[in-house]
Design a protein around this motif. Structure first.
Motif, PDB file in Angstrom:
ATOM      1  N   GLN A 139       1.375   6.213 -15.719  1.00  0.00           N
ATOM      2  CA  GLN A 139       1.029   5.855 -14.350  1.00  0.00           C
ATOM      3  C   GLN A 139       1.894   6.619 -13.355  1.00  0.00           C
ATOM      4  N   VAL A 140       1.369   6.749 -12.124  1.00  0.00           N
ATOM      5  CA  VAL A 140       2.067   7.437 -11.044  1.00  0.00           C
ATOM      6  C   VAL A 140       2.092   6.524  -9.829  1.00  0.00           C
ATOM      7  N   ASP A 141       3.239   6.434  -9.183  1.00  0.00           N
ATOM      8  CA  ASP A 141       3.383   5.606  -7.984  1.00  0.00           C
ATOM      9  C   ASP A 141       4.052   6.465  -6.917  1.00  0.00           C
ATOM     10  N   ILE A 142       3.416   6.590  -5.730  1.00  0.00           N
ATOM     11  CA  ILE A 142       4.010   7.448  -4.702  1.00  0.00           C
ATOM     12  C   ILE A 142       4.225   6.677  -3.400  1.00  0.00           C
ATOM     13  N   ARG A 143       5.105   7.206  -2.564  1.00  0.00           N
ATOM     14  CA  ARG A 143       5.462   6.580  -1.296  1.00  0.00           C
ATOM     15  C   ARG A 143       6.025   7.650  -0.369  1.00  0.00           C
ATOM     16  N   PRO A 144       6.002   7.422   0.949  1.00  0.00           N
ATOM     17  CA  PRO A 144       6.602   8.388   1.864  1.00  0.00           C
ATOM     18  C   PRO A 144       8.125   8.266   1.840  1.00  0.00           C
ATOM     19  N   SER A 145       8.806   9.351   2.109  1.00  0.00           N
ATOM     20  CA  SER A 145      10.266   9.301   2.203  1.00  0.00           C
ATOM     21  C   SER A 145      10.669   8.738   3.568  1.00  0.00           C
ATOM     22  N   ALA A 146      11.952   8.608   3.791  1.00  0.00           N
ATOM     23  CA  ALA A 146      12.468   7.908   4.976  1.00  0.00           C
ATOM     24  C   ALA A 146      11.992   8.522   6.288  1.00  0.00           C
ATOM     25  N   MET A 147      11.428   7.681   7.147  1.00  0.00           N
ATOM     26  CA  MET A 147      11.148   7.980   8.545  1.00  0.00           C
ATOM     27  C   MET A 147      10.129   9.094   8.775  1.00  0.00           C
ATOM     28  N   ASN A 148       9.258   9.356   7.782  1.00  0.00           N
ATOM     29  CA  ASN A 148       8.235  10.379   7.979  1.00  0.00           C
ATOM     30  C   ASN A 148       7.111  10.198   6.959  1.00  0.00           C
ATOM     31  N   THR A 149       6.013  10.918   7.186  1.00  0.00           N
ATOM     32  CA  THR A 149       4.919  10.918   6.213  1.00  0.00           C
ATOM     33  C   THR A 149       4.552  12.360   5.844  1.00  0.00           C
ATOM     34  N   ILE A 150       5.536  13.247   5.924  1.00  0.00           N
ATOM     35  CA  ILE A 150       5.363  14.643   5.521  1.00  0.00           C
ATOM     36  C   ILE A 150       5.897  14.856   4.104  1.00  0.00           C
ATOM     37  N   LEU A 151       7.036  14.227   3.812  1.00  0.00           N
ATOM     38  CA  LEU A 151       7.658  14.333   2.494  1.00  0.00           C
ATOM     39  C   LEU A 151       7.374  13.063   1.693  1.00  0.00           C
ATOM     40  N   TRP A 152       6.769  13.240   0.515  1.00  0.00           N
ATOM     41  CA  TRP A 152       6.385  12.105  -0.321  1.00  0.00           C
ATOM     42  C   TRP A 152       7.148  12.142  -1.637  1.00  0.00           C
ATOM     43  N   SER A 153       7.456  10.961  -2.149  1.00  0.00           N
ATOM     44  CA  SER A 153       8.184  10.838  -3.418  1.00  0.00           C
ATOM     45  C   SER A 153       7.296  10.163  -4.453  1.00  0.00           C
ATOM     46  N   PHE A 158       0.811  -1.210   0.000  1.00  0.00           N
ATOM     47  CA  PHE A 158       0.000   0.000   0.000  1.00  0.00           C
ATOM     48  C   PHE A 158       0.852   1.271   0.000  1.00  0.00           C
ATOM     49  N   LYS A 159       2.107   1.153   0.422  1.00  0.00           N
ATOM     50  CA  LYS A 159       3.079   2.254   0.341  1.00  0.00           C
ATOM     51  C   LYS A 159       2.595   3.521   1.044  1.00  0.00           C
ATOM     52  N   ASN A 160       2.050   3.341   2.232  1.00  0.00           N
ATOM     53  CA  ASN A 160       1.575   4.487   2.993  1.00  0.00           C
ATOM     54  C   ASN A 160       2.450   4.814   4.197  1.00  0.00           C
ATOM     55  N   ILE A 161       3.475   3.980   4.446  1.00  0.00           N
ATOM     56  CA  ILE A 161       4.369   4.235   5.561  1.00  0.00           C
ATOM     57  C   ILE A 161       5.758   3.703   5.226  1.00  0.00           C
ATOM     58  N   PHE A 162       6.787   4.406   5.700  1.00  0.00           N
ATOM     59  CA  PHE A 162       8.158   3.953   5.477  1.00  0.00           C
ATOM     60  C   PHE A 162       8.462   2.804   6.430  1.00  0.00           C
ATOM     61  N   VAL A 163       9.464   2.014   6.093  1.00  0.00           N
ATOM     62  CA  VAL A 163       9.791   0.822   6.883  1.00  0.00           C
ATOM     63  C   VAL A 163      10.201   1.173   8.311  1.00  0.00           C
ATOM     64  N   ILE A 164      10.692   2.391   8.527  1.00  0.00           N
ATOM     65  CA  ILE A 164      10.978   2.889   9.870  1.00  0.00           C
ATOM     66  C   ILE A 164      10.246   4.214  10.025  1.00  0.00           C
TER      67      ILE A 164
END
Length: 332
Positions: free
Chosen positions: A196-210, A123-129
């Motif tokens: 198509q577009v695929d997005i995910r949060p950047s490392a250790m946060n859900t403020i910055l998305w890639s 689902f790519k809604n949270i980083f692994v840490i």
């Protein structure tokens, strides 16, 4: 998710299952059970890179594994522990096993929850840490451990930790939806045609998305912070799939393409080909960087077998990335 988070989740689930019966020992066994599915990483010591990638978060992260092995571990622990209840022990292991891949399914790598079906949930809604998920959960788990097993406070603290962490996961889906719409709006304003577009949060946060954006001959990589004031800028990466034209039909290449879900580029340096998995982004925010988080060197053996070997990551690059990310989170 990282091992600490899975230990905390397993301990909290163990407490729900048997905490009133055996106290903190339920947390101990829950924590142990919460780490067992990740033992699949040991496969990297016994097989090739491509096979290890396929195995990771496969069978041990499935419903089938939970159903088969929970009663086995339950029987084993029941055979030597003073508390005798095979059903109770089995339920503890089952819920610790099954919540592990459900949480992992929220990350970019995802899990094969329905193994042996060829379906990976990501689902790519949270980083692994993610400290915002883990640290409050840990605080309430520690508070739970300090209470007597039959007190209302013990249940309150443990349930609060579970509710807060689950509530945060729900929020991350909302954050992802907001970020996704920002990327789509930016693409429309810049008149970029994409498939198509695929997005995910950047490392250790859900403020910055890639975001990864696929176009006909290239991929565009961009990022967006909720604190941004400037338009989203996309970096251009040619697919270069033609560079592996002669070996593309080989079994290992097709397996790597499947693992990357088609999100890959090829680049050539010093006559050596590299396979870049775009799903996890770059280790650098510098323009035109080819320093991807997961980059694999391609070689061909004497028997014409195509081999992949992961390019080691430098700790120095990771430290620099985190410094840059912190600056980027605050807005462009």
């Amino acid at each position: 998710m990282d091992s600490l988070t899975q230990i905390i989740l397993g301990a909290a689930v163990g407490e729900v299952a048997l905490g009133k019966k055996i106290g903190n020992k339920a947390m101990l066994y829950g924590a142990i059970a919460g780490t067992i599915p990740d033992l699949d990483v040991l496969s990297s010591y016994f097989t090739d890179t491509v096979s290890a990638l396929e195995i990771h978060r496969g069978f041990t992260h499935s419903i089938l594994f939970s159903v088969i092995f929970a009663p086995i571990f339950g029987w084993l622990v029941n055979s030597y522990e003073k508390y005798k209840n095979i059903k109770g022990w089995s339920w503890l292991f089952f819920w610790a096993f099954i919540t592990h891949p459900i949480l992992d399914a929220q990350t970019t790598w995802g899990t094969q929850l329905f193994w042996p079906l060829d379906l990976r949930l990501a689902f790519k809604n949270i980083f692994v840490i993610d400290p915002l998920y883990t640290l409050p959960f840990l605080v309430f788990l520690i508070l739970t451990m300090q209470q007597k097993r039959n007190t209302k406070k013990r249940s309150f603290y443990n349930n609060t930790g579970l509710l807060l962490s689950s509530g945060y996961l729900i929020l991350t889906f909302i954050f992802k939806w907001i970020a996704y719409n920002q990327f789509k709006s930016a693409l429309e304003k810049q008149n970029i045609n994409y498939t198509q577009v695929d997005i995910r949060p950047s490392a250790m946060n859900t403020i910055l998305w890639s975001a990864n954006v696929e176009t006909k001959d290239s991929y565009l990589l961009g990022d967006y912070s909720f604190f941004d004031t400037q338009p989203i800028h996309f970096k251009h990466y040619p697919k270069n799939h033609h560079l592996i034209k002669e070996i593309k039909e080989s079994k290992n290449v097709q397996r790597m393409i499947a693992i990357s879900e088609g999100w890959y580029t090829i680049h050539k340096k010093n006559n050596i080909l590299y396979f870049n998995d775009l799903r996890f982004g770059l280790l650098s925010l510098e323009p035109n960087s080819q320093n991807f988080v997961f980059k694999y060197k391609i070689t061909v053996s004497d028997s014409n077998e195509v081999l992949f070997s992961e390019v080691p990551k430098s700790p120095r690059n990771a430290k620099k990335l985190f410094r840059n990310l912190w600056s980027r989170i605050k807005g462009n």
